[in-house]
Structures are given as structure tokens and as C-alpha cells.
Motif scaffolding. Structure first.
Motif, mmCIF file in Angstrom:
data_model
loop_
_atom_site.group_PDB
_atom_site.id
_atom_site.type_symbol
_atom_site.label_atom_id
_atom_site.label_comp_id
_atom_site.label_asym_id
_atom_site.label_seq_id
_atom_site.Cartn_x
_atom_site.Cartn_y
_atom_site.Cartn_z
ATOM 1 N N VAL A 26 -47.485 -48.564 15.483
ATOM 2 C CA VAL A 26 -46.996 -48.846 16.653
ATOM 3 C C VAL A 26 -46.430 -50.190 17.080
ATOM 4 N N LYS A 27 -47.220 -51.096 16.459
ATOM 5 C CA LYS A 27 -46.923 -52.439 16.975
ATOM 6 C C LYS A 27 -45.685 -53.154 16.325
ATOM 7 N N LEU A 28 -46.098 -52.852 14.912
ATOM 8 C CA LEU A 28 -44.902 -53.166 13.983
ATOM 9 C C LEU A 28 -43.566 -52.667 14.293
ATOM 10 N N SER A 29 -43.600 -51.288 14.542
ATOM 11 C CA SER A 29 -42.476 -50.576 14.878
ATOM 12 C C SER A 29 -41.532 -51.119 15.938
ATOM 13 N N THR A 30 -42.337 -51.708 17.211
ATOM 14 C CA THR A 30 -41.917 -52.214 18.088
ATOM 15 C C THR A 30 -41.253 -53.554 17.909
ATOM 16 N N LEU A 31 -42.145 -54.418 16.851
ATOM 17 C CA LEU A 31 -41.503 -55.885 16.664
ATOM 18 C C LEU A 31 -40.435 -55.668 15.812
ATOM 19 N N VAL A 32 -40.317 -54.484 14.976
ATOM 20 C CA VAL A 32 -38.820 -54.492 14.223
ATOM 21 C C VAL A 32 -37.696 -54.115 15.121
ATOM 22 N N ASP A 33 -37.963 -53.354 16.168
ATOM 23 C CA ASP A 33 -37.028 -53.021 17.282
ATOM 24 C C ASP A 33 -36.493 -54.339 17.958
ATOM 25 N N GLU A 34 -37.745 -55.085 18.218
ATOM 26 C CA GLU A 34 -37.555 -56.334 18.916
ATOM 27 C C GLU A 34 -36.540 -57.192 18.290
ATOM 28 N N ALA A 35 -36.773 -57.423 17.017
ATOM 29 C CA ALA A 35 -36.173 -58.229 15.981
ATOM 30 C C ALA A 35 -34.928 -57.875 15.824
ATOM 31 N N TRP A 36 -34.486 -56.679 15.936
ATOM 32 C CA TRP A 36 -33.203 -56.073 15.779
ATOM 33 C C TRP A 36 -32.394 -56.498 16.896
ATOM 34 N N SER A 37 -33.299 -56.165 18.236
ATOM 35 C CA SER A 37 -32.431 -56.773 19.542
ATOM 36 C C SER A 37 -32.086 -58.082 19.388
ATOM 37 N N GLY A 38 -32.756 -59.072 18.618
ATOM 38 C CA GLY A 38 -32.517 -60.451 18.687
ATOM 39 C C GLY A 38 -31.140 -60.640 17.921
ATOM 40 N N ILE A 39 -31.092 -59.861 16.737
ATOM 41 C CA ILE A 39 -29.739 -59.978 16.157
ATOM 42 C C ILE A 39 -28.723 -59.554 16.792
ATOM 43 N N ASP A 40 -29.035 -58.336 17.280
ATOM 44 C CA ASP A 40 -27.805 -57.785 18.338
ATOM 45 C C ASP A 40 -27.432 -58.871 19.398
ATOM 46 N N VAL A 41 -28.337 -59.545 19.990
ATOM 47 C CA VAL A 41 -27.967 -60.566 20.791
ATOM 48 C C VAL A 41 -27.065 -61.829 20.318
ATOM 49 N N GLN A 42 -27.275 -62.132 19.193
ATOM 50 C CA GLN A 42 -26.682 -63.114 18.290
ATOM 51 C C GLN A 42 -25.067 -62.610 17.990
ATOM 52 N N LEU A 43 -25.090 -61.481 17.405
ATOM 53 C CA LEU A 43 -23.666 -60.768 17.117
ATOM 54 C C LEU A 43 -23.055 -60.685 18.223
ATOM 55 N N LYS A 44 -23.423 -60.029 19.537
ATOM 56 C CA LYS A 44 -22.650 -60.135 20.603
ATOM 57 C C LYS A 44 -22.114 -61.260 21.095
ATOM 58 N N LYS A 45 -22.861 -62.633 20.727
ATOM 59 C CA LYS A 45 -22.224 -63.762 21.311
ATOM 60 C C LYS A 45 -21.218 -64.033 20.348
ATOM 61 N N ARG A 46 -21.260 -63.873 18.975
ATOM 62 C CA ARG A 46 -20.302 -64.035 17.959
ATOM 63 C C ARG A 46 -19.061 -63.222 18.227
ATOM 64 N N TYR A 47 -19.188 -62.042 18.772
ATOM 65 C CA TYR A 47 -18.119 -60.954 18.892
ATOM 66 C C TYR A 47 -17.364 -61.424 20.015
ATOM 67 N N ASN A 48 -18.037 -62.093 21.303
ATOM 68 C CA ASN A 48 -17.297 -62.782 22.502
ATOM 69 C C ASN A 48 -16.549 -63.801 22.088
ATOM 70 N N LEU A 49 -17.110 -64.777 21.040
ATOM 71 C CA LEU A 49 -16.358 -65.869 20.597
ATOM 72 C C LEU A 49 -15.105 -65.872 19.826
#
Length: 184
Positions: A26-49
Motif C-alpha cells: 500500500v505504501k509503495l503504491s501510494t508513493l508511485v501515485d504521488e511520484a506520477w503526480s509530481g510528473i503531472d505537475v511539471q508536465l502541466k507547467k510545460r504545457y502552459n508555457l
């Protein structure tokens, strides 16, 4: 009587061990989801630029309509991707489109000297670095999670529950493994 206590002790310890493995999954699954969220945030910044970058180049290179449309289409595909694999493919297309946009920009000396363009280019470079860091973190947590799913005896617990291996976020074509580089 001693065998009964030993058996009960074994069952209790096995249950606690199984619960521990489940909680680690459960912990590692949550960390994977959280890590993907971090990528998603950076990609959105890129898409906005990207639209600002396209508009700046458009001001100097009005006849490059196909290039601008390709960047816009690739950005839209990347924003709408719903799986890691789909995001990889969309990011590959977007990287190709951005390389073509930068190639167009190289043909215009006034554009290369434009402060707004230089600022956007610098911001994109910083975001690309942040995406790389986020990708590394995601792939590291995915690796740890997948190892636990494949390892004995945690593979038994994973098989009895809904835990499935996560996909790595990688760029498949060797030339595209590099961030878009602009040289002026």
C-alpha cells in the motif's frame, strides 16, 4: 500441547507478516501515485508555457503554419493522455514538435535576440530539468514497488489482492532521450 502453541504462534506471526507485506505494498503504491503526480505537475507547467513560446515564434515566422499546428496538436495529445504508456507516446510527439519549432526559430536572428523568447526558452529548460528529476523519482518508486510485487513471499500477497506492476515512464527512441536543446 506445545505443538498447539507453536502452531498458533506460527499462524499469528504469519498473519502479522502478511499484514506487514500488505501495508508495504500500500505504501509503495501510494508513493508511485504521488511520484506520477509530481510528473503531472511539471508536465502541466510545460504545457502552459508552450502556447506562449508558439505565439512568440509566430510573430516572427508567420508562414510556418504547419509547425505551429503540429506543436499545438502534440501538446493537446499529451494533455489528454490517460496512461503512462499513452503519456510516453504523446511526450515523444511533443518533443519532436518542439525540436521542429526550435529549428524554425533558428532561422530568425531577431527572434533569437528577443528577450521574451529567451526568457521562455530558459523557463522551458528549467521545467525540462524538473521533469527529468520527477521522472527519476517516479521510476525509482516504481522499481521498488515492482520488485516487492515480484519477490517471494510478497508476490503471494500481491497476487491475492489487486496490486499490479506499474509501468516505467521512459522515452523509447534513443535520440529522444535528450531534452530538446536549443543553440543560438
Amino acid at each position: 500441547m506445545i505443538f498447539l502453541y507453536a502452531f498458533i504462534g506460527f499462524v499469528v506471526l504469519s498473519a502479522f507478516y502478511g499484514i506487514g507485506i500488505y501495508n508495504k505494498l500500500v505504501k509503495l503504491s501510494t508513493l508511485v501515485d504521488e511520484a506520477w503526480s509530481g510528473i503531472d505537475v511539471q508536465l502541466k507547467k510545460r504545457y502552459n508555457l508552450i502556447p506562449n513560446l508558439v505565439e512568440t515564434v509566430k510573430g516572427y515566422a508567420k508562414h510556418e503554419k504547419d509547425t505551429f499546428e503540429n506543436v499545438t496538436k502534440a501538446r493537446s495529445m499529451a494533455q489528454n493522455a490517460t496512461t503512462v504508456e499513452g503519456q510516453q507516446a504523446a511526450e515523444n510527439q511533443l518533443n519532436k514538435a518542439l525540436v521542429n519549432l526550435y529549428a524554425v526559430a533558428e532561422q530568425y536572428p531577431d527572434l533569437k535576440a528577443n528577450a521574451n523568447f529567451l526568457n521562455l526558452q530558459n523557463e522551458l529548460s528549467v521545467i525540462e530539468g524538473d521533469i527529468e528529476k520527477s521522472r527519476r523519482y517516479y521510476n525509482g518508486t516504481t522499481r521498488d514497488y515492482n520488485i516487492l510485487i515480484d519477490s517471494f513471499p510478497s508476490n503471494i500477497i500481491a497476487g491475492l489482492t489487486t496490486f499490479k506492476k506499474a509501468a516505467f515512464f521512459e522515452i523509447e527512441i534513443a535520440e529522444e532521450r535528450n531534452n530538446p536543446q536549443v543553440k543560438f
